[in-house]
Write a protein that holds these residues in place. Structure first.
Motif, PDB file in Angstrom:
ATOM      1  N   ASP A 288      -7.913  -8.258  -6.379  1.00  0.00           N
ATOM      2  CA  ASP A 288      -9.159  -7.501  -6.256  1.00  0.00           C
ATOM      3  C   ASP A 288      -9.047  -6.151  -6.956  1.00  0.00           C
ATOM      4  O   ASP A 288      -9.987  -5.704  -7.625  1.00  0.00           O
ATOM      5  CB  ASP A 288      -9.500  -7.282  -4.780  1.00  0.00           C
TER       6      ASP A 288
ATOM      7  N   ARG B 196       0.831  -1.209   0.000  1.00  0.00           N
ATOM      8  CA  ARG B 196       0.000   0.000   0.000  1.00  0.00           C
ATOM      9  C   ARG B 196       0.866   1.259   0.000  1.00  0.00           C
ATOM     10  O   ARG B 196       0.604   2.211  -0.741  1.00  0.00           O
ATOM     11  CB  ARG B 196      -0.911  -0.003   1.230  1.00  0.00           C
TER      12      ARG B 196
ATOM     13  N   LEU C  92      -2.350  -1.928  -7.523  1.00  0.00           N
ATOM     14  CA  LEU C  92      -3.079  -1.215  -6.471  1.00  0.00           C
ATOM     15  C   LEU C  92      -3.171   0.272  -6.794  1.00  0.00           C
ATOM     16  O   LEU C  92      -4.247   0.886  -6.645  1.00  0.00           O
ATOM     17  CB  LEU C  92      -2.382  -1.402  -5.122  1.00  0.00           C
TER      18      LEU C  92
ATOM     19  N   ARG D 216      -1.122  -7.587  -0.150  1.00  0.00           N
ATOM     20  CA  ARG D 216      -2.133  -7.193   0.829  1.00  0.00           C
ATOM     21  C   ARG D 216      -2.060  -5.689   1.001  1.00  0.00           C
ATOM     22  O   ARG D 216      -1.021  -5.186   1.421  1.00  0.00           O
ATOM     23  CB  ARG D 216      -1.877  -7.888   2.172  1.00  0.00           C
ATOM     24  N   PRO D 217      -3.133  -4.948   0.673  1.00  0.00           N
ATOM     25  CA  PRO D 217      -4.403  -5.434   0.127  1.00  0.00           C
ATOM     26  C   PRO D 217      -4.213  -6.110  -1.228  1.00  0.00           C
ATOM     27  O   PRO D 217      -3.159  -6.008  -1.836  1.00  0.00           O
ATOM     28  CB  PRO D 217      -5.245  -4.162   0.006  1.00  0.00           C
ATOM     29  N   SER D 218      -5.252  -6.772  -1.700  1.00  0.00           N
ATOM     30  CA  SER D 218      -5.153  -7.674  -2.828  1.00  0.00           C
ATOM     31  C   SER D 218      -5.022  -6.965  -4.176  1.00  0.00           C
ATOM     32  O   SER D 218      -5.905  -6.205  -4.586  1.00  0.00           O
ATOM     33  CB  SER D 218      -6.379  -8.590  -2.854  1.00  0.00           C
TER      34      SER D 218
END
Length: 275
Positions: free
Chosen positions: A161, A92, A136, A156-158
């Motif tokens: 996704d 992140r 991301l 993480r975060p994915s």
């Protein structure tokens, strides 16, 4: 009468784009404007395209200097933040710093004032966790026009996704000998989830660290090492892709549209046109 588009064969384009381009290259220090890192630029040019590059887990930015210098020689400003260098890399935070790097490239006259970046021609790229961080970041920033990943890993975060939210063209190069981030659960999954035009290529002989340069002690922990063949394919394909999407250059279309001996297209959705 329609204008005829001249293109090179895939082999010709590969050979041309795997060698340095026509532009003399300058190197700068991002720390001068508040962020540790490096930037490579053509000697001059206004309204240039730019890419911010994320490093892999435990990998110093110097292991990508050859790739960044190569892109700059083809007219693309290429910068990499030197942050999150420890074992507890935060994807992140790296993603946020990639976007900050783009802000620097577009907001500051580079070199001696002879170099500027067009905010409408910016992209993100990265290797390993840096590739996941690029995904991301792209999901959060509409200004990003393209994404390139090299042996990307889930984060993480994915990143998987986040890939569903990315609508711009993506090029993902997966390493067939990757024992750190096997394509099926990482690069391939990200490409399958991609929300926009996407191409996934498999380099069957590449290892996870094949896209890096030189030697580093992390090779004792991670699988693989720098590989000349991975460098050649990675540099040529990334350059062709960024030039096509960011500038509309069609000369190298055959390279992006064709299977290569050691870089087959294993998945594609839509054409990788300029957005």
């Amino acid at each position: 009468m329609a204008r005829r588009v001249i293109t090179l064969t895939a082999k010709q384009a590969l050979e041309q784009l795997s060698r340095p381009g026509p532009h003399p290259v300058l190197r700068g220090d991002l720390a001068l404007v508040g962020l540790p890192g490096v930037v490579f630029t053509p000697e001059s040019g206004l309204g240039l395209p730019a890419v911010a590059f994320g490093h892999g887990w435990m990998q110093p930015v110097r292991r990508y200097h050859g790739l960044l210098r190569h892109l700059a020689s083809w007219g693309i400003v290429a910068a990499a933040p030197a942050v999150e260098r420890g074992p507890l890399l935060s994807a992140r935070v790296l993603a946020a710093n990639l976007l900050t790097t783009l802000d620097i490239c577009t907001g500051v006259r580079l070199g001696s004032g002879k170099i500027s970046v067009d905010p409408a021609k910016v992209a993100l790229a990265g290797h390993s966790m840096g590739g996941g961080a690029a995904v991301l970041a792209a999901a959060e920033a509409e200004r990003v026009r393209a994404v390139v990943t090299l042996a990307a890993t889930e984060t993480r975060p994915s990143a998987l996704d986040a890939a569903r939210e990315v609508r711009v063209p993506g090029l993902h190069l997966a390493a067939g000998e990757d024992r750190i981030a096997p394509p099926v659960g990482h690069s391939e999954a990200i490409a399958q989830a991609w929300g926009g035009p996407v191409q996934l290529r498999l380099l069957p002989k590449a290892s996870h660290l094949g896209f890096t340069e030189g030697r580093h002690w992390s090779e004792l922990l991670l699988d693989g090492h720098a590989e000349r063949g991975s460098h050649k394919l990675g540099r040529a394909l990334a350059t062709a892709f960024l030039l096509r999407v960011l500038t509309g250059e069609r000369l190298y279309d055959e390279l992006l549209d064709s299977d290569l001996k050691n870089a087959n297209v294993v998945f594609q959705r839509e054409a990788l046109r300029r957005r």
